[in-house]
Design a protein around this motif. Structure first.
Motif, PDB file in Angstrom:
ATOM      1  N   ASP A  41      56.020  39.978  36.832  1.00 53.56           N
ATOM      2  CA  ASP A  41      56.775  40.820  37.768  1.00 53.56           C
ATOM      3  C   ASP A  41      55.914  41.224  38.956  1.00 53.56           C
ATOM      4  O   ASP A  41      56.383  41.268  40.103  1.00 53.56           O
ATOM      5  N   ASN A  42      54.662  41.517  38.683  1.00 52.95           N
ATOM      6  CA  ASN A  42      53.762  41.877  39.779  1.00 52.95           C
ATOM      7  C   ASN A  42      53.525  40.695  40.713  1.00 52.95           C
ATOM      8  O   ASN A  42      53.494  40.857  41.939  1.00 52.95           O
ATOM      9  N   ASN A  43      53.371  39.500  40.152  1.00 53.67           N
ATOM     10  CA  ASN A  43      53.207  38.305  40.991  1.00 53.67           C
ATOM     11  C   ASN A  43      54.453  38.025  41.823  1.00 53.67           C
ATOM     12  O   ASN A  43      54.356  37.596  42.978  1.00 53.67           O
ATOM     13  N   SER A  44      55.632  38.271  41.249  1.00 55.09           N
ATOM     14  CA  SER A  44      56.867  38.089  42.013  1.00 55.09           C
ATOM     15  C   SER A  44      56.963  39.097  43.149  1.00 55.09           C
ATOM     16  O   SER A  44      57.401  38.765  44.263  1.00 55.09           O
ATOM     17  N   PHE A  45      56.529  40.325  42.886  1.00 56.22           N
ATOM     18  CA  PHE A  45      56.510  41.335  43.944  1.00 56.22           C
ATOM     19  C   PHE A  45      55.588  40.911  45.093  1.00 56.22           C
ATOM     20  O   PHE A  45      55.940  41.052  46.270  1.00 56.22           O
ATOM     21  N   LEU A  46      54.416  40.377  44.753  1.00 58.19           N
ATOM     22  CA  LEU A  46      53.494  39.932  45.786  1.00 58.19           C
ATOM     23  C   LEU A  46      54.061  38.739  46.556  1.00 58.19           C
ATOM     24  O   LEU A  46      53.872  38.625  47.768  1.00 58.19           O
ATOM     25  N   ALA A  47      54.760  37.839  45.848  1.00 54.97           N
ATOM     26  CA  ALA A  47      55.320  36.661  46.514  1.00 54.97           C
ATOM     27  C   ALA A  47      56.400  37.045  47.517  1.00 54.97           C
ATOM     28  O   ALA A  47      56.510  36.443  48.586  1.00 54.97           O
ATOM     29  N   PHE A  48      57.197  38.064  47.217  1.00 53.44           N
ATOM     30  CA  PHE A  48      58.284  38.469  48.099  1.00 53.44           C
ATOM     31  C   PHE A  48      57.834  39.471  49.171  1.00 53.44           C
ATOM     32  O   PHE A  48      58.492  39.587  50.207  1.00 53.44           O
ATOM     33  N   SER A  49      56.739  40.190  48.949  1.00 58.63           N
ATOM     34  CA  SER A  49      56.326  41.251  49.874  1.00 58.63           C
ATOM     35  C   SER A  49      55.077  40.904  50.666  1.00 58.63           C
ATOM     36  O   SER A  49      55.004  41.178  51.871  1.00 58.63           O
ATOM     37  N   ARG A  50      54.075  40.313  50.019  1.00 52.73           N
ATOM     38  CA  ARG A  50      52.812  40.039  50.704  1.00 52.73           C
ATOM     39  C   ARG A  50      52.778  38.670  51.363  1.00 52.73           C
ATOM     40  O   ARG A  50      52.237  38.521  52.476  1.00 52.73           O
ATOM     41  N   ALA A  66      50.965  30.952  33.240  1.00 50.61           N
ATOM     42  CA  ALA A  66      51.972  31.706  32.502  1.00 50.61           C
ATOM     43  C   ALA A  66      52.573  32.853  33.308  1.00 50.61           C
ATOM     44  O   ALA A  66      53.673  33.319  32.987  1.00 50.61           O
ATOM     45  N   THR A  67      51.879  33.329  34.349  1.00 51.08           N
ATOM     46  CA  THR A  67      52.353  34.489  35.105  1.00 51.08           C
ATOM     47  C   THR A  67      52.655  34.169  36.554  1.00 51.08           C
ATOM     48  O   THR A  67      52.964  35.087  37.322  1.00 51.08           O
ATOM     49  N   ARG A  68      52.606  32.917  36.958  1.00 49.36           N
ATOM     50  CA  ARG A  68      52.818  32.577  38.363  1.00 49.36           C
ATOM     51  C   ARG A  68      54.278  32.783  38.755  1.00 49.36           C
ATOM     52  O   ARG A  68      55.192  32.684  37.920  1.00 49.36           O
ATOM     53  N   ALA A  69      54.478  33.080  40.031  1.00 51.17           N
ATOM     54  CA  ALA A  69      55.829  33.229  40.581  1.00 51.17           C
ATOM     55  C   ALA A  69      56.238  31.893  41.190  1.00 51.17           C
ATOM     56  O   ALA A  69      55.600  31.413  42.131  1.00 51.17           O
ATOM     57  N   ILE A  70      57.290  31.294  40.657  1.00 47.48           N
ATOM     58  CA  ILE A  70      57.749  29.988  41.130  1.00 47.48           C
ATOM     59  C   ILE A  70      58.703  30.219  42.292  1.00 47.48           C
ATOM     60  O   ILE A  70      59.789  30.789  42.128  1.00 47.48           O
ATOM     61  N   GLU A 127      57.228  22.905  37.257  1.00 45.49           N
ATOM     62  CA  GLU A 127      56.489  24.173  37.201  1.00 45.49           C
ATOM     63  C   GLU A 127      57.094  25.128  36.186  1.00 45.49           C
ATOM     64  O   GLU A 127      56.370  25.841  35.475  1.00 45.49           O
ATOM     65  N   VAL A 128      58.431  25.160  36.103  1.00 44.24           N
ATOM     66  CA  VAL A 128      59.084  26.031  35.125  1.00 44.24           C
ATOM     67  C   VAL A 128      58.723  25.600  33.704  1.00 44.24           C
ATOM     68  O   VAL A 128      58.450  26.438  32.824  1.00 44.24           O
ATOM     69  N   LYS A 129      58.712  24.301  33.455  1.00 45.81           N
ATOM     70  CA  LYS A 129      58.361  23.809  32.125  1.00 45.81           C
ATOM     71  C   LYS A 129      56.914  24.127  31.786  1.00 45.81           C
ATOM     72  O   LYS A 129      56.596  24.535  30.644  1.00 45.81           O
ATOM     73  N   GLN A 130      56.016  23.978  32.746  1.00 45.32           N
ATOM     74  CA  GLN A 130      54.609  24.315  32.510  1.00 45.32           C
ATOM     75  C   GLN A 130      54.436  25.803  32.210  1.00 45.32           C
ATOM     76  O   GLN A 130      53.665  26.183  31.320  1.00 45.32           O
ATOM     77  N   LYS A 131      55.158  26.637  32.932  1.00 47.64           N
ATOM     78  CA  LYS A 131      55.062  28.085  32.712  1.00 47.64           C
ATOM     79  C   LYS A 131      55.567  28.459  31.327  1.00 47.64           C
ATOM     80  O   LYS A 131      54.918  29.250  30.615  1.00 47.64           O
ATOM     81  N   ASN A 132      56.702  27.921  30.908  1.00 46.21           N
ATOM     82  CA  ASN A 132      57.236  28.243  29.580  1.00 46.21           C
ATOM     83  C   ASN A 132      56.299  27.773  28.476  1.00 46.21           C
ATOM     84  O   ASN A 132      56.116  28.463  27.463  1.00 46.21           O
ATOM     85  N   THR A 133      55.690  26.603  28.672  1.00 47.50           N
ATOM     86  CA  THR A 133      54.743  26.102  27.669  1.00 47.50           C
ATOM     87  C   THR A 133      53.519  27.002  27.566  1.00 47.50           C
ATOM     88  O   THR A 133      53.034  27.296  26.460  1.00 47.50           O
ATOM     89  N   ALA A 134      52.999  27.480  28.715  1.00 46.66           N
ATOM     90  CA  ALA A 134      51.825  28.352  28.698  1.00 46.66           C
ATOM     91  C   ALA A 134      52.148  29.698  28.053  1.00 46.66           C
ATOM     92  O   ALA A 134      51.347  30.234  27.276  1.00 46.66           O
ATOM     93  N   VAL A 135      53.350  30.240  28.342  1.00 43.48           N
ATOM     94  CA  VAL A 135      53.746  31.514  27.741  1.00 43.48           C
ATOM     95  C   VAL A 135      53.872  31.371  26.227  1.00 43.48           C
ATOM     96  O   VAL A 135      53.423  32.242  25.453  1.00 43.48           O
ATOM     97  N   LYS A 136      54.466  30.299  25.769  1.00 47.41           N
ATOM     98  CA  LYS A 136      54.627  30.088  24.335  1.00 47.41           C
ATOM     99  C   LYS A 136      53.283  29.936  23.643  1.00 47.41           C
ATOM    100  O   LYS A 136      53.053  30.502  22.556  1.00 47.41           O
ATOM    101  N   HIS A 137      52.370  29.177  24.255  1.00 50.32           N
ATOM    102  CA  HIS A 137      51.052  28.973  23.651  1.00 50.32           C
ATOM    103  C   HIS A 137      50.280  30.292  23.556  1.00 50.32           C
ATOM    104  O   HIS A 137      49.682  30.601  22.501  1.00 50.32           O
TER     105      HIS A 137
END
Length: 556
Positions: A452-461, A398-402, A416-426
């Protein structure tokens, strides 16, 4: 007279801040000087009380060095009464090793060297005791000298105080008083001459020696080792710990207030006047601080509601809106943690003004605190009673950065987007029913904040981690091989300031990339702690000349 009484009563009804800002600067300087004198007087009284308490303490029988242990020896060269430990420490090396030491067997209230006049019997007895002690000292010193001179070494302080060379330092380990050593010499001479071997103490050593593994145990060990080899611990999956330092994402109305705060700070020139060297130690600095902080508060109120802002300009009663001001300043601090590259200059102005607003002088004038704790994901979930959502297995999905890494196809990304939306809804539907007041949108808001934190790590770390992989893939740690794969640098060549061979430069780059990767991984945590340090009331800053102008220095 009635007019005077009426005007004075009206003046008393005015808020403290209005009375403070309504007088001229000379009057302000006089008031502030009186307050500073009162603070200095109170500080002097406290220091005097400490000095008096120290003077009352009786230290006549204590070591003059540590003032905690009873003195046991008198250095005849230094004329100082010391305890055993201080005497050994001060006379360890140099010329002090040759100082003569005298053991002190009693500790009278008065000095031994000056007996009371008229008491002839007491003076005669003390003289006899002194001669007896000198004879004992000479005999003890001669025995030490004879044993020490066997090795051609001049007897020094350690030979005379800690015993002769025969004992070999055992008196330190056994903690035997010095006056008992001659008695023990004839009794346990053989025992002291034997050196203690800790390897022969099997009763103690066996408590910490593990049993050797048997055949079936070794098979189980290999199975465990191979299983652990396939597992990789990812600290980013520890959501319960990370969420304590991940701020909540700003909502729509909060973003409007943030833009107002940012634009208001843009128009202020706070530090240019407040941190001027001419105002260091000047009471007018407090007056200017109050003026600028009140200007910021009034501008924010005028920007949101003109009528309320106009009333505040007249009444100066900012304490009636304390919760609002604390929340709007919290927005700026929270936004900075999530976006470290934003609000560079304006964030500095905000933190400097908050530092000054939290000082006792200005806090007393404003009559409220501008500080509010930063809203984090963990605090929100815990207040709603759904903190166990952080341990749900769907949290990672639900929180992964795609991200598109060049290897994924469009179908893979859409999956992956569909899996993320399903996990967030559940998760939002499941835990919104367990929450106290939060609805599904509030739970989704918390999940998006972690995302947002995972996206920051994906773009910076992640780019730093890829550089580490490239370093190991294309370069050998020890031997460069071909010349074009050599990493060696030379001072003065191509702008280099150091000289490193290939192996040293490889490890230098590798360690630097690893360090930066770890820093970025905990960037939100570091920003959170830096915010706490800057606004710590118990550790105020000091304005000092650092060689690059006057800067605020504060312990972290």
């Amino acid at each position: 007279m009635e007019d005077d009484r009426g005007s004075s009563s009206v003046e008393r009804k005015k808020p403290k801040l209005q009375r403070f800002l309504g007088v001229d600067e000379d009057e302000v300087e006089r008031i502030l000087k009186e307050e500073q004198e009162e603070l200095l007087r109170q500080k002097q009284e406290r220091s005097d009380s400490l000095v008096i308490s120290d003077a009352i303490r009786d230290t006549s029988g204590l070591c003059i060095e540590c003032v905690s242990n009873v003195f046991e020896v008198l250095c005849e060269n230094c004329q100082e009464k010391l305890c055993r430990m201080c005497a050994a420490s001060l006379h360890r090396s140099g010329n002090r090793r040759n100082h003569r030491m005298k053991r002190l067997s009693s500790f009278p209230d008065q000095d031994d060297d000056q007996p009371q006049k008229g008491d002839k019997k007491k003076g005669k007895k003390e003289k006899e005791d002194k001669e007896e002690e000198e004879e004992e000292e000479k005999s003890w010193y001669s025995s030490s000298s004879s044993s020490s001179n066997k090795n051609g070494k001049k007897p020094d302080f350690f030979d005379r105080w800690f015993g002769n060379s025969y004992y070999g330092g055992y008196e330190r380990t056994l903690n035997i008083p010095l006056d008992q050593l001659p008695k023990l010499e004839n009794v346990c001479k053989d025992q002291l001459s034997e050196r203690y071997d800790p390897t022969l103490d099997f009763a103690t050593r066996s408590k910490y020696i593990p049993l050797r593994l048997e055949g079936n145990e070794r098979k189980r060990l290999r199975l465990l080792d191979s299983t652990l080899e396939t597992l990789e611990y990812d600290p980013t999956l520890d959501f319960a710990t990370r969420s304590k330092y991940i701020p909540l994402r700003l909502e729509g109305n909060e973003r409007k207030r943030l833009r107002l705060l940012d634009s208001t700070l843009e128009t202020l020139e706070y530090t240019h006047r407040i941190d001027s060297p001419a105002l260091i130690g000047n009471p007018r600095r407090t007056f200017y601080q109050a003026q600028d902080i009140c200007s910021l508060l009034s501008c924010i109120a005028l920007g949101l509601n003109h009528s309320v802002g106009r009333e505040l300009l007249e009444s100066r009663s900012y304490k009636d809106h304390a919760a609002f001001y604390a929340s709007i300043f919290e927005l700026g601090r929270r936004y900075k943690i999530v976006n470290p590259e934003k609000m560079r200059t304006n964030y500095g102005k905000l933190m400097y003004m908050l530092q000054d607003a939290l000082t006792p002088e200005l806090n007393q004038l404003l009559e409220f605190s501008c500080l509010a704790p930063i809203k984090t994901v963990y605090d929100f979930l815990e207040s709603e009673g759904i903190a166990d959502m952080l341990n749900d297995p769907l949290m990672e999905i639900a929180t992964r950065a795609i991200m598109e890494d060049g290897k994924k196809t469009r179908q893979d990304i859409q999956k992956e987007v569909k899996q993320k939306n399903t996990a967030v809804k559940h998760l939002s539907e499941t835990f919104a029913k367990k929450a106290k007041k939060a609805d599904e949108e509030a739970v989704k808001h918390a999940l998006y904040s972690i995302g947002d934190n995972n996206s920051f790590l994906a773009f910076s770390r992640d780019p730093v981690n890829r550089m580490i992989d490239y370093l190991h893939e294309y370069f050998d740690p020890e031997v460069p091989g071909e010349a074009r794969f050599s990493l060696d640098i030379c001072e003065g060549r191509d702008g280099s300031r150091l000289s490193h061979n290939h192996a040293r430069q490889f490890h230098y780059v590798h360690q630097s990339l690893l360090l930066w990767s770890e820093i970025i991984s905990d960037m939100f945590h570091l920003w959170y702690l830096a915010d706490l340090d800057l606004l710590n009331v118990s550790v105020p800053y000091v304005l000092k000349e650092t060689g690059q102008g006057h800067q605020r220095i504060q312990p972290a």
